[in-house]
Design a protein around this motif. Structure first.
Motif, PDB file in Angstrom:
ATOM      1  N   PRO A  70      11.019  -5.910  -0.391  1.00 46.25           N
ATOM      2  CA  PRO A  70      10.951  -4.627   0.312  1.00 46.25           C
ATOM      3  C   PRO A  70      11.090  -3.453  -0.665  1.00 46.25           C
ATOM      4  CG  PRO A  70      12.505  -6.118   1.377  1.00 46.25           C
ATOM      5  CD  PRO A  70      12.126  -6.741   0.072  1.00 46.25           C
ATOM      6  N   GLY A  71      10.358  -2.385  -0.378  1.00 46.69           N
ATOM      7  CA  GLY A  71      10.473  -1.180  -1.189  1.00 46.69           C
ATOM      8  C   GLY A  71       9.516  -1.114  -2.364  1.00 46.69           C
ATOM      9  N   LEU A  72       8.550  -2.029  -2.418  1.00 41.56           N
ATOM     10  CA  LEU A  72       7.544  -1.945  -3.487  1.00 41.56           C
ATOM     11  C   LEU A  72       6.775  -0.634  -3.356  1.00 41.56           C
ATOM     12  CD1 LEU A  72       5.887  -5.503  -3.476  1.00 41.56           C
ATOM     13  CD2 LEU A  72       7.352  -4.534  -5.243  1.00 41.56           C
ATOM     14  N   ASN A  73       6.217  -0.165  -4.463  1.00 40.53           N
ATOM     15  CA  ASN A  73       5.291   0.953  -4.366  1.00 40.53           C
ATOM     16  C   ASN A  73       3.869   0.403  -4.423  1.00 40.53           C
ATOM     17  OD1 ASN A  73       4.481   0.630  -7.091  1.00 40.53           O
ATOM     18  ND2 ASN A  73       6.106   1.977  -7.805  1.00 40.53           N
ATOM     19  N   VAL A  74       2.882   1.275  -4.217  1.00 40.44           N
ATOM     20  CA  VAL A  74       1.492   0.830  -4.141  1.00 40.44           C
ATOM     21  C   VAL A  74       1.060   0.151  -5.443  1.00 40.44           C
ATOM     22  CG1 VAL A  74      -0.907   1.590  -3.837  1.00 40.44           C
ATOM     23  CG2 VAL A  74       0.900   2.581  -2.433  1.00 40.44           C
ATOM     24  N   SER A  75       1.444   0.690  -6.575  1.00 33.88           N
ATOM     25  CA  SER A  75       1.045   0.101  -7.866  1.00 33.88           C
ATOM     26  C   SER A  75       1.598  -1.309  -8.036  1.00 33.88           C
ATOM     27  CB  SER A  75       1.521   0.970  -9.030  1.00 33.88           C
ATOM     28  OG  SER A  75       0.909   2.222  -8.976  1.00 33.88           O
ATOM     29  N   ASP A  76       2.867  -1.482  -7.677  1.00 35.35           N
ATOM     30  CA  ASP A  76       3.480  -2.813  -7.783  1.00 35.35           C
ATOM     31  C   ASP A  76       2.779  -3.814  -6.868  1.00 35.35           C
ATOM     32  OD1 ASP A  76       5.396  -1.874  -9.577  1.00 35.35           O
ATOM     33  OD2 ASP A  76       6.878  -1.486  -7.996  1.00 35.35           O
ATOM     34  N   LEU A  77       2.495  -3.385  -5.648  1.00 38.87           N
ATOM     35  CA  LEU A  77       1.812  -4.273  -4.705  1.00 38.87           C
ATOM     36  C   LEU A  77       0.402  -4.589  -5.197  1.00 38.87           C
ATOM     37  CD1 LEU A  77       1.876  -5.842  -2.053  1.00 38.87           C
ATOM     38  CD2 LEU A  77       1.118  -3.743  -0.889  1.00 38.87           C
ATOM     39  N   SER A  78      -0.290  -3.612  -5.745  1.00 42.36           N
ATOM     40  CA  SER A  78      -1.640  -3.836  -6.286  1.00 42.36           C
ATOM     41  C   SER A  78      -1.620  -4.908  -7.357  1.00 42.36           C
ATOM     42  CB  SER A  78      -2.204  -2.542  -6.878  1.00 42.36           C
ATOM     43  OG  SER A  78      -2.386  -1.587  -5.878  1.00 42.36           O
ATOM     44  N   ARG A  79      -0.635  -4.842  -8.249  1.00 39.62           N
ATOM     45  CA  ARG A  79      -0.527  -5.860  -9.302  1.00 39.62           C
ATOM     46  C   ARG A  79      -0.280  -7.239  -8.708  1.00 39.62           C
ATOM     47  NH1 ARG A  79       1.428  -1.620 -12.155  1.00 39.62           N
ATOM     48  NH2 ARG A  79       3.579  -1.793 -11.515  1.00 39.62           N
ATOM     49  N   ARG A  80       0.572  -7.311  -7.715  1.00 34.73           N
ATOM     50  CA  ARG A  80       0.871  -8.610  -7.105  1.00 34.73           C
ATOM     51  C   ARG A  80      -0.344  -9.188  -6.390  1.00 34.73           C
ATOM     52  NH1 ARG A  80       6.944  -9.270  -5.333  1.00 34.73           N
ATOM     53  NH2 ARG A  80       7.907  -8.177  -7.056  1.00 34.73           N
ATOM     54  N   LEU A  81      -1.170  -8.322  -5.818  1.00 31.10           N
ATOM     55  CA  LEU A  81      -2.359  -8.777  -5.103  1.00 31.10           C
ATOM     56  C   LEU A  81      -3.569  -8.900  -6.023  1.00 31.10           C
ATOM     57  CD1 LEU A  81      -2.110  -6.551  -1.881  1.00 31.10           C
ATOM     58  CD2 LEU A  81      -1.278  -8.898  -2.204  1.00 31.10           C
ATOM     59  N   SER A  82      -3.435  -8.414  -7.249  1.00 34.77           N
ATOM     60  CA  SER A  82      -4.526  -8.418  -8.234  1.00 34.77           C
ATOM     61  C   SER A  82      -5.745  -7.649  -7.722  1.00 34.77           C
ATOM     62  CB  SER A  82      -4.932  -9.850  -8.608  1.00 34.77           C
ATOM     63  OG  SER A  82      -3.856 -10.529  -9.181  1.00 34.77           O
ATOM     64  N   VAL A  83      -5.477  -6.482  -7.128  1.00 35.02           N
ATOM     65  CA  VAL A  83      -6.554  -5.615  -6.652  1.00 35.02           C
ATOM     66  C   VAL A  83      -6.302  -4.193  -7.133  1.00 35.02           C
ATOM     67  CG1 VAL A  83      -7.102  -7.025  -4.626  1.00 35.02           C
ATOM     68  CG2 VAL A  83      -5.456  -5.166  -4.407  1.00 35.02           C
ATOM     69  N   HIS A  84      -7.328  -3.366  -7.039  1.00 37.35           N
ATOM     70  CA  HIS A  84      -7.245  -1.966  -7.456  1.00 37.35           C
ATOM     71  C   HIS A  84      -6.323  -1.206  -6.498  1.00 37.35           C
ATOM     72  CE1 HIS A  84      -8.586   2.129  -8.387  1.00 37.35           C
ATOM     73  NE2 HIS A  84      -8.913   1.612  -9.558  1.00 37.35           N
ATOM     74  N   ALA A  85      -5.646  -0.192  -6.996  1.00 30.96           N
ATOM     75  CA  ALA A  85      -4.711   0.589  -6.178  1.00 30.96           C
ATOM     76  C   ALA A  85      -5.398   1.238  -4.975  1.00 30.96           C
ATOM     77  CB  ALA A  85      -4.016   1.652  -7.032  1.00 30.96           C
ATOM     78  N   SER A  86      -6.648   1.692  -5.140  1.00 28.56           N
ATOM     79  CA  SER A  86      -7.344   2.307  -3.997  1.00 28.56           C
ATOM     80  C   SER A  86      -7.621   1.271  -2.907  1.00 28.56           C
ATOM     81  CB  SER A  86      -8.642   2.980  -4.443  1.00 28.56           C
ATOM     82  OG  SER A  86      -9.543   2.032  -4.963  1.00 28.56           O
ATOM     83  N   THR A  87      -7.908   0.027  -3.307  1.00 34.34           N
ATOM     84  CA  THR A  87      -8.108  -1.048  -2.344  1.00 34.34           C
ATOM     85  C   THR A  87      -6.803  -1.316  -1.596  1.00 34.34           C
ATOM     86  OG1 THR A  87      -9.796  -2.039  -3.752  1.00 34.34           O
ATOM     87  CG2 THR A  87      -8.801  -3.479  -2.093  1.00 34.34           C
ATOM     88  N   THR A  88      -5.697  -1.304  -2.330  1.00 28.42           N
ATOM     89  CA  THR A  88      -4.390  -1.522  -1.716  1.00 28.42           C
ATOM     90  C   THR A  88      -4.069  -0.403  -0.739  1.00 28.42           C
ATOM     91  OG1 THR A  88      -3.633  -2.680  -3.691  1.00 28.42           O
ATOM     92  CG2 THR A  88      -1.935  -1.901  -2.190  1.00 28.42           C
ATOM     93  N   SER A  89      -4.363   0.828  -1.099  1.00 27.07           N
ATOM     94  CA  SER A  89      -4.101   1.961  -0.202  1.00 27.07           C
ATOM     95  C   SER A  89      -4.876   1.818   1.100  1.00 27.07           C
ATOM     96  CB  SER A  89      -4.472   3.283  -0.883  1.00 27.07           C
ATOM     97  OG  SER A  89      -3.553   3.565  -1.910  1.00 27.07           O
ATOM     98  N   ASN A  90      -6.149   1.422   1.012  1.00 27.76           N
ATOM     99  CA  ASN A  90      -6.956   1.222   2.225  1.00 27.76           C
ATOM    100  C   ASN A  90      -6.373   0.106   3.086  1.00 27.76           C
ATOM    101  OD1 ASN A  90      -8.750   3.218   1.436  1.00 27.76           O
ATOM    102  ND2 ASN A  90     -10.139   1.773   0.446  1.00 27.76           N
ATOM    103  N   LEU A  91      -5.958  -0.962   2.460  1.00 28.30           N
ATOM    104  CA  LEU A  91      -5.357  -2.091   3.166  1.00 28.30           C
ATOM    105  C   LEU A  91      -4.067  -1.640   3.863  1.00 28.30           C
ATOM    106  CD1 LEU A  91      -5.185  -5.603   1.702  1.00 28.30           C
ATOM    107  CD2 LEU A  91      -3.075  -4.568   2.441  1.00 28.30           C
ATOM    108  N   LEU A  92      -3.264  -0.839   3.159  1.00 26.81           N
ATOM    109  CA  LEU A  92      -2.006  -0.353   3.724  1.00 26.81           C
ATOM    110  C   LEU A  92      -2.239   0.606   4.880  1.00 26.81           C
ATOM    111  CD1 LEU A  92      -0.026   0.145   0.405  1.00 26.81           C
ATOM    112  CD2 LEU A  92       0.422  -1.579   2.175  1.00 26.81           C
ATOM    113  N   ASP A  93      -3.294   1.413   4.801  1.00 27.92           N
ATOM    114  CA  ASP A  93      -3.632   2.315   5.909  1.00 27.92           C
ATOM    115  C   ASP A  93      -3.838   1.516   7.191  1.00 27.92           C
ATOM    116  OD1 ASP A  93      -3.509   4.539   4.253  1.00 27.92           O
ATOM    117  OD2 ASP A  93      -5.698   4.695   4.002  1.00 27.92           O
TER     118      ASP A  93
END
Length: 178
Positions: A70-93
């Motif tokens: 809990p409490g990850l930021n978008v960059s950390d989550l992007s690294r864990r998912l091995s995807v670009h930060a913009s892709t992670t932001s769309n997924l999070l939306d």
């Protein structure tokens, strides 16, 4: 063999095949079959995730990661998912719109956004199957390091030989819809 012949002889791999020689057709077919097994397993699991949860496998993997840490930021989550930060932001939306995650900003620094799974997200995770990318990641991490390095190098060669026109395709999640 004379020294002149030895100098002009092509280097060989462990099987005695000249290095750089094309793979035998049976070996290539075996690799294709194995890749199909992996892809079909991911596709089948992705479809079952969507039927069971109503969200994509990528979204489910993100929820699993946020529940684990809990409490990850978008960059950390992007690294864990091995995807670009913009892709992670769309997924999070999409997850936020469904009420499955929330973004929180610490009072000290409003620029930082921390991510948390909501109660609705936790309920979904309780009934959800494991995300397929998470399973693939688990399987890869279980390989001995040397074998994983060999696999990575071999896949690099394969991608290079395919002359792909999508160099960033590896930064997009696989949801098995292809």
């Amino acid at each position: 063999m004379t020294s002149t012949q030895a100098v002009h002889q092509a280097p060989q791999d462990e099987s005695g095949t000249p290095a750089g020689a094309p793979a035998e057709p049976d070996v290539a077919r075996s690799v294709i079959r194995q890749l199909r097994v992996i892809i079909r397993a991911l596709q089948g699991h992705s479809r079952s995730v969507e039927r069971a949860c109503g969200i994509s496998a990528s979204q489910l993997w993100a929820l699993w990661e946020l529940q684990r840490t809990p409490g990850l930021n978008v960059s950390d989550l992007s690294r864990r998912l091995s995807v670009h930060a913009s892709t992670t932001s769309n997924l999070l939306d999409k997850l936020e719109h469904r009420g499955l995650i929330e973004r929180r900003r610490p009072e000290k620094d409003q620029r930082i956004v921390r991510l948390y799974v909501t109660d609705a997200g936790l309920e979904l995770l309780e009934r959800a199957p494991a995300a397929p990318q998470g399973e693939l990641n688990r399987a890869l991490q279980s390989l001995p390091k040397g074998r994983l390095v060999e696999l990575d190098q071999g896949l690099d060669l394969l991608v290079e030989a395919m002359n792909t026109t999508e160099p960033k395709a590896g930064l997009q999640p696989f949801d098995g819809k292809s």
